[in-house]
Design an enzyme around this catalytic site. Structure first.
Site, PDB file in Angstrom:
ATOM      1  N   LYS A  33       0.737  89.836  59.636  1.00 21.93           N
ATOM      2  CA  LYS A  33      -0.730  89.854  59.663  1.00 21.93           C
ATOM      3  C   LYS A  33      -1.363  90.712  58.572  1.00 21.93           C
ATOM      4  CE  LYS A  33      -1.953  87.383  63.383  1.00 21.93           C
ATOM      5  NZ  LYS A  33      -2.952  86.297  63.355  1.00 21.93           N
ATOM      6  N   SER A  89       8.169  86.766  62.981  1.00 24.63           N
ATOM      7  CA  SER A  89       6.838  87.127  62.489  1.00 24.63           C
ATOM      8  C   SER A  89       6.361  88.530  62.818  1.00 24.63           C
ATOM      9  CB  SER A  89       5.806  86.108  62.990  1.00 24.63           C
ATOM     10  OG  SER A  89       5.801  86.056  64.398  1.00 24.63           O
TER      11      SER A  89
END
Length: 331
Positions: free
Chosen positions: A57, A314
């Protein structure tokens, strides 16, 4: 008259990569002989668990914030997130010297809340089940302060930033003499998968793009099957707190509709098994949402597209107590 939905190109992603140079970590592409042997595949792993803030992110957040003008920077930003986007925005704001307010659910993992505060952001809590939505709260703060709202996925600069994961993956695979038959990543609102797909399909058109999402939050799968965006009403929660968006993004869905070959759905039990496998065999701490793609592979839920697969882990921001329960087989 319908608004024009922004598109994202390879040039946008390459520009994002230039902005991120020296700020984001170019995470390596690694492989595990044990995982390869178990699956009968060559799996090239992109561990975004090693990224700044412990998740991909940061890429999108920094790419968005670095493009704000002086007036916008003075007024600051507001974002809403259960944790990883929150941390990405908070750190990007700190690096760029601008104020940030993050709207977070009051049941967000404590490790993500404390990290967000640690980067200097102001945290506003809300209850998922009652009162205003996080979007409404963020809009009010933005109006009050003149702050810029930074969405978690439905923003072209965010998507372009996340797309640098795919850009790096293809080029790193090529450096290893490998061609990706498939690339797998988790899906929430689709920022990561849409960005990756844009980069990968431009550089390696034959690569199949595969998403993985919680079975209880299969909004992307349902949307792709129906051919239009679907909003689901989940009956409960998922271990994958980072993947609980009830709908794909307005910007991300058209990209996924053009590029995604398949979506695998995974259960909480399969995610917990993937987290244990990652810790015991890959020697990596992976949060539930970050392990969705690995869970799909281990559970045999990914169609055979070819022998070489790129896999994105992720994020690695998992609550220590929950992680301990997972490792003990209690979750």
């Amino acid at each position: 008259m319908n608004a024009v939905v922004p598109t994202i190109t390879l040039a946008d992603i390459e520009a994002a990569a230039a902005r991120l140079k020296g700020q984001a970590v170019e995470t390596p592409l690694i492989e595990s002989p044990a995982l390869n042997e178990r699956l009968g595949l060559r799996v090239l792993i992109k561990p975004e668990t090693l990224q700044r803030v412990g998740a991909f992110k940061f890429r999108g957040a920094y790419n968005r914030l670095v493009q704000l003008d002086a007036d916008q920077r003075a007024r600051g930003v507001v974002a809403f997130s259960s944790g990883n986007h929150a941390q990405g925005v908070a750190l990007a704001a700190k690096l760029l010297g601008l104020p940030a307010v993050i709207v977070m659910p009051d049941d967000a993992p404590s490790v993500k809340v404390e990290a967000t505060k640690g980067y200097g952001a102001e945290v506003r809590f809300y209850n998922r089940l009652t009162g205003q939505t996080r979007e409404q709260i963020a809009a009010e703060i933005a109006k009050e302060r003149g702050a810029v709202v930074v969405p978690a996925f439905d923003d072209p600069h965010i998507v372009a930033g996340q797309g640098t994961v795919g850009l790096e993956m293809v080029r790193q695979a090529q450096a290893l003499g490998a061609t990706l038959d498939a690339a797998i990543a988790p899906i929430s609102g689709g920022g990561l998968l849409a960005g990756m797909a844009t980069a990968i399909k431009a550089l390696s058109p034959q690569t199949a793009i595969v998403g993985a999402e919680p079975a209880a939050f299969d909004d992307t799968l349902q949307s792709l099957q129906k051919g239009e965006r679907v909003t689901i009403k989940p009956s409960g929660r998922s271990y994958c707190d980072a993947l609980e968006s009830p709908f794909p993004g307005e910007i991300t869905f058209p990209i996924m509709r053009r590029t995604v070959a398949d979506v695998a759905t995974v259960t909480d039990a399969e995610v917990a098994e993937a987290m244990r496998y990652a810790f015991a065999t890959l020697k990596l701490v992976v949060e539930p949402g970050g392990a969705a793609g690995l869970a799909a592979l281990l559970a045999g839920k990914v169609k055979p597209f070819g022998p070489t697969v790129g896999l994105v882990l992720s994020g690695g921001n998992v609550d220590p107590e929950f992680f301990a329960r997972v490792l003990r087989g209690e979750a």
